[in-house]
Every structure is written in structure tokens, then in C-alpha cells.
Design an enzyme around this catalytic site. Structure first.
Site, PDB file in Angstrom:
ATOM      1  N   GLU A 229       1.148  -1.352   0.382  1.00 46.27           N
ATOM      2  CA  GLU A 229      -0.033  -0.168  -0.023  1.00 46.27           C
ATOM      3  C   GLU A 229       1.146   1.230  -0.081  1.00 46.27           C
ATOM      4  OE1 GLU A 229      -3.021  -0.344  -0.753  1.00 46.27           O
ATOM      5  OE2 GLU A 229      -3.481  -2.622   0.385  1.00 46.27           O
ATOM      6  N   CYS A 263      -1.868   9.183   2.749  1.00 45.32           N
ATOM      7  CA  CYS A 263      -1.781   8.253   1.643  1.00 45.32           C
ATOM      8  C   CYS A 263      -1.943   8.672   0.671  1.00 45.32           C
ATOM      9  CB  CYS A 263      -1.476   6.957   1.650  1.00 45.32           C
ATOM     10  SG  CYS A 263      -3.130   6.021   2.356  1.00 45.32           S
TER      11      CYS A 263
END
Length: 480
Positions: A229, A263
Site C-alpha cells: 500500500e 496516503c
């Protein structure tokens, strides 16, 4: 010099001790898994209920530890973006574990009858989770939830940038889980490198793309499957007719939460050329409504540490020296509270347009027609998220079909991550694999195909010697 050498020697000894303890914990977890390779649904639900209760019990301690690591993290942001989704994810999994564990019946071709086929979902074994510093609770508990729901043992490597939170999570999980079920590892970068080299049955890493490459190389030596990720530069596209206050408010929420240290934060905005000034003003108003002041405002989260703060300041200096216009939405910062800043007249030569920003800086890039915006996104690495603001249904479909990203929000930011019933993951440079909800259970499980026959064996008709009547009949019926 003597004191420095002594400090380095002590640090090296501490790291070696942590690595040794980590390796021992891994061996114990592997042994424990072999002794109980298929925990029952009831056992898994009990684990998650214990985790839920401990999170609730330590709520204030979690808020305090994370704020200590950041020098100031909004308590509400910790509740909304860390504790609440962690608890929701646990609740979602506990209600569905029994359903997820049920074997999936599959069809058998007529030529193979009588027989049965099914897929069973088996725990992988020992799962490694590498946690970043920006959401140290949620990005530890989310993967832990999926891995425990799938029946695994779990080792968690916390970030060295969040020492208070890391120690709290280690103590918190140590109260409810034996180390051969859940183990928390602390330590500097060298410990993290050693962690990624362990022969896990699955390894999940959340963090920077550059580090993700190293993690994947280390995992490859053990043929360990990975879920990465990562992140990247997630764009927000403003349409020609969406009300600017709608778009600006929602982008501001996504860019100010955790001071942009997310993110999936909007990294930059693509805006119709004739609407740029209007968007900047709408964005200024939205940010001001969230944070009437920066100084001594407990709602305004600080940058995690001096190194990250200096990195962001260097982006601003580099951009300004190369012709960018900086619009600071607050007159000055306070400590590591960095003012929200809009940047105009940016170009690809600037570092801020080459690297993921991960902070409260927002470049705004003009475009002339929507196809130009699509082309701008397509010419760059595929991002973890993409945001589009516009209510025209046809253009919404174009966005979904003509752009690539890990996930999409139409007329919002960030909130797709909080949906337990959707997979979360990147594509290409923004990551690989998925987790959250059912996809998390599947990621941390082996879907094992099982073919079942009993005493009668119809397959004998195709055994050697070949060329007989039955073979010819089989070929006539099934090879055409």
C-alpha cells in the site's frame, strides 16, 4: 567522539537484541500455528472482540500517545481517522467471519462425474505487517483485523517515528494476546530491514514507494507474497460546472486531515483555467472555516518530525525559486504546524510535482478541456486515489473509464478508504493487492481448491492403454 562512539555501539547492541527477539518471536509463532492451523470461527471472533474492548478501554491513552508523537495531533482526527475505522472494521469482520469461512461450492464438469469440488479458505500462517507513522493505530489494527479474521498469527513492525504510540500498541496488544499469536516489534530502520527478510507467509507494507521496492526485493528471496500500500500523487479534478464551494470544501477536508499526511490526500488539483482564481478563493474560505487560526489551535495537526517539516519547507523553497506563486493561507506557522499553502504556476521541474507531497501544500494546475486533465493523469504514475468533482453523470462515467487509480471518489475525498465493504489497494507504482473487509480475509487466506471422489471411479475409462472405444467416445463427446 568517545561519547558518540559509545552511543553508536549501544544502539547497535540494542538493534541486534531487538532482531534476535524478533526472530525468536517468529519461530514461536510458526510453531504455534502448526499446533493450531485452522482456528475456529468462535476463536477468531473472540480474538477480535478482545481487540475491540482493549481499543475502547485505551481510547484516551491512544489519543495522548499519537499527539505526543506528532507534537500535536487533533484528538478528533485520531478518533475519526484512527479509532472509529478500526472499531468499525472489527465489527464488520466479526459479523461475517462464519460466512467468509464457509467452503465455496464449485461445479464439476460432466466428464468428471460423479465428484464434488469446493474451495476452502485456510489461514496462511504467520503474517508480517509493516506500519507507517502517519496513521500508526489504524494502519496496524486494520491489517491485524484481517489477518486474525483469517486465522493467522501476526507480527507487527511499528514505525521508529512514533515511539510513544508504538510502545502503547505493544503494551496494549500484550495485555490480550500471547506473543505467539500477536507480536509487536520496535526498532530503527535496520530492524525494519531484518523484519522484511523474515520468511513470512504474507507481508503487508504501507509506506513510500521507494521503500516498498526494497521490501518487495527482500520478500522475493523467500518467495513471500506481498501486499504493498504505497501512495503517489492523487489528483483532484474539478469540472467546468461544479459549484466551487462544494469542491473546495471537500478537497480542503481531504488536504487538512492530519495536515495532509495521508496516503490518499489530494496531492494536486486540476482546475479549468478560467476557474482557478475562484477555486483558490473558495479553498481559502473552506480552510478558514475549519481553522479560524493556526496558532495554539488544537485541531490543527503538526508535521510528524523535524525531518519531514524540513522536507516540506524545501519543496516550497524549490518551487518558489523556479517561478511558482505561493499563497499561504496563514501568515506564519507555529513549531511544526505548517501553514496550508496553495501553489500556482508549478511545473514538472519542481520537486513538489515530482514526489508525493504528504503535507499541507496544494498545487493547482489549470487545464483547458477535460481531455487535457485525463491526459495529464495518464502521462504519470497511476495514483492510489483519484477525486472528481462534477455532477454530470456522463462525465463521471468518463472519469471512471478513462483514468486508472487504486480507488475513486466522485464528489468527495478520502472516504472510500473507510468503506469496509470495498477493497482498498493501489495499482502499479501506488501498490499491489487489496485488503479491508472481505478482501482482507481473502488476502490473508489460501483459497484451496478441493476435488472429491468416493469409491466409484468413472475416470477409469480414460486410463491407458489408449486408443480404445471409450477413448474415442470421450473425444467425440468432449473434444470438439
Amino acid at each position: 567522539m568517545v561519547a558518540e562512539a559509545t552511543y553508536l555501539e549501544q544502539s547497535l547492541q540494542q538493534s541486534q537484541q531487538q532482531i534476535s527477539q524478533m526472530q525468536s518471536a517468529f519461530a514461536h509463532q510458526r510453531q504455534a500455528f502448526q499446533a493450531n492451523p485452522m482456528p475456529s470461527a468462535e476463536q477468531r471472533i473472540q480474538w477480535l472482540n478482545m481487540l475491540r474492548d482493549q481499543l475502547r478501554s485505551d481510547r484516551q491513552a491512544i489519543i495522548d500517545a499519537i499527539s505526543q508523537d506528532f507534537s500535536n495531533r487533533s484528538a478528533d482526527e485520531t478518533l475519526l481517522a484512527e479509532l472509529m475505522p478500526s472499531l468499525h472494521g472489527i465489527h464488520y469482520a466479526t459479523k461475517r467471519i462464519k460466512k467468509w469461512m464457509k467452503p465455496s461450492k464449485r461445479s464439476v464438469g460432466m466428464q468428471f462425474m460423479p465428484a464434488q469440488a469446493k474451495v476452502i479458505y485456510q489461514p496462511l500462517g504467520v503474517v508480517g505487517v509493516i506500519v507507517p507513522w502517519n496513521y500508526p493505530l489504524f494502519l496496524a489494527i486494520g491489517p491485524l483485523t484481517g489477518a486474525l479474521a483469517a486465522g493467522n498469527r501476526v507480527m507487527i513492525k511499528m514505525s521508529e517515528s512514533t515511539p510513544a504510540t508504538s510502545q502503547l500498541i505493544k503494551d496494549m496488544l500484550g495485555k490480550i494476546f500471547p506473543e505467539d499469536l500477536v507480536s509487536v516489534v520496535q526498532g530503527e530502520a535496520d530492524v525494519g530491514v531484518a523484519f522484511s527478510k523474515l520468511p513470512f507467509d504474507h507481508l503487508l507494507f504501507t509506506g513510500a514507494t521507494s521503500i516498498g521496492k526494497h521490501v518487495m526485493r527482500a520478500a522475493a528471496d523467500n518467495l513471500t507474497p506481498v501486499t504493498l500500500e504505497l501512495g503517489g500523487k492523487s489528483p483532484a479534478i474539478i469540472s467546468a460546472d461544479v459549484p466551487l464551494d462544494h469542491a473546495a470544501e471537500r478537497i480542503a477536508f481531504g488536504k487538512t486531515l492530519n495536515a495532509g499526511q495521508t496516503c490518499v490526500a489530494p496531492d494536486y488539483v486540476l482546475c479549468p483555467r478560467d476557474r482557478v482564481d475562484g477555486f483558490v478563493e473558495a479553498y481559502r474560505k473552506a480552510v478558514s472555516s475549519f481553522f479560524p487560526k493556526l496558532t495554539d489551535n488544537p485541531d490543527y495537526t503538526a508535521i510528524i518530525n523535524d525531518r519531514q517539516h524540513a522536507r516540506l519547507q524545501s519543496y516550497l523553497q524549490d518551487a518558489e525559486s523556479k517561478g511558482a506563486t505561493l499563497i499561504r493561507l496563514f501568515p506564519e506557522g507555529q513549531g511544526r504546524r505548517l501553514p496550508q499553502t496553495v501553489l500556482l504556476n508549478v511545473n514538472d521541474d519542481m520537486r513538489i510535482m515530482q514526489e508525493e507531497i504528504f503535507g499541507p501544500l496544494l498545487p493547482v494546475i489549470p487545464y483547458d478541456k477535460i481531455e487535457d486533465a485525463f491526459a495529464y493523469v495518464a502521462e504519470r504514475d497511476r495514483p492510489l486515489a483519484l477525486y472528481y468533482f462534477g455532477y454530470d453523470k456522463q462525465e463521471q462515467q468518463r472519469v471512471l473509464h478513462e483514468t486508472h487509480s487504486g480507488g475513486v471518489c466522485l464528489n468527495d475525498t478520502l472516504l472510500h478508504v473507510a468503506q469496509d465493504d470495498m477493497p482498498f489497494g493501489g495499482v502499479g507504482p501506488s501498490g499491489m493487492g487489496h485488503y479491508h473487509g472481505h478482501e482482507g480475509f481473502l488476502t490473508f487466506s489460501k483459497a484451496k481448491g478441493v476435488f472429491i471422489k468416493q469409491s466409484y471411479n468413472a475416470a477409469k475409462m480414460i486410463y491407458p492403454p489408449y486408443g480404445g472405444f471409450l477413448h474415442k467416445l470421450v473425444y467425440k463427446l468432449f473434444v470438439r
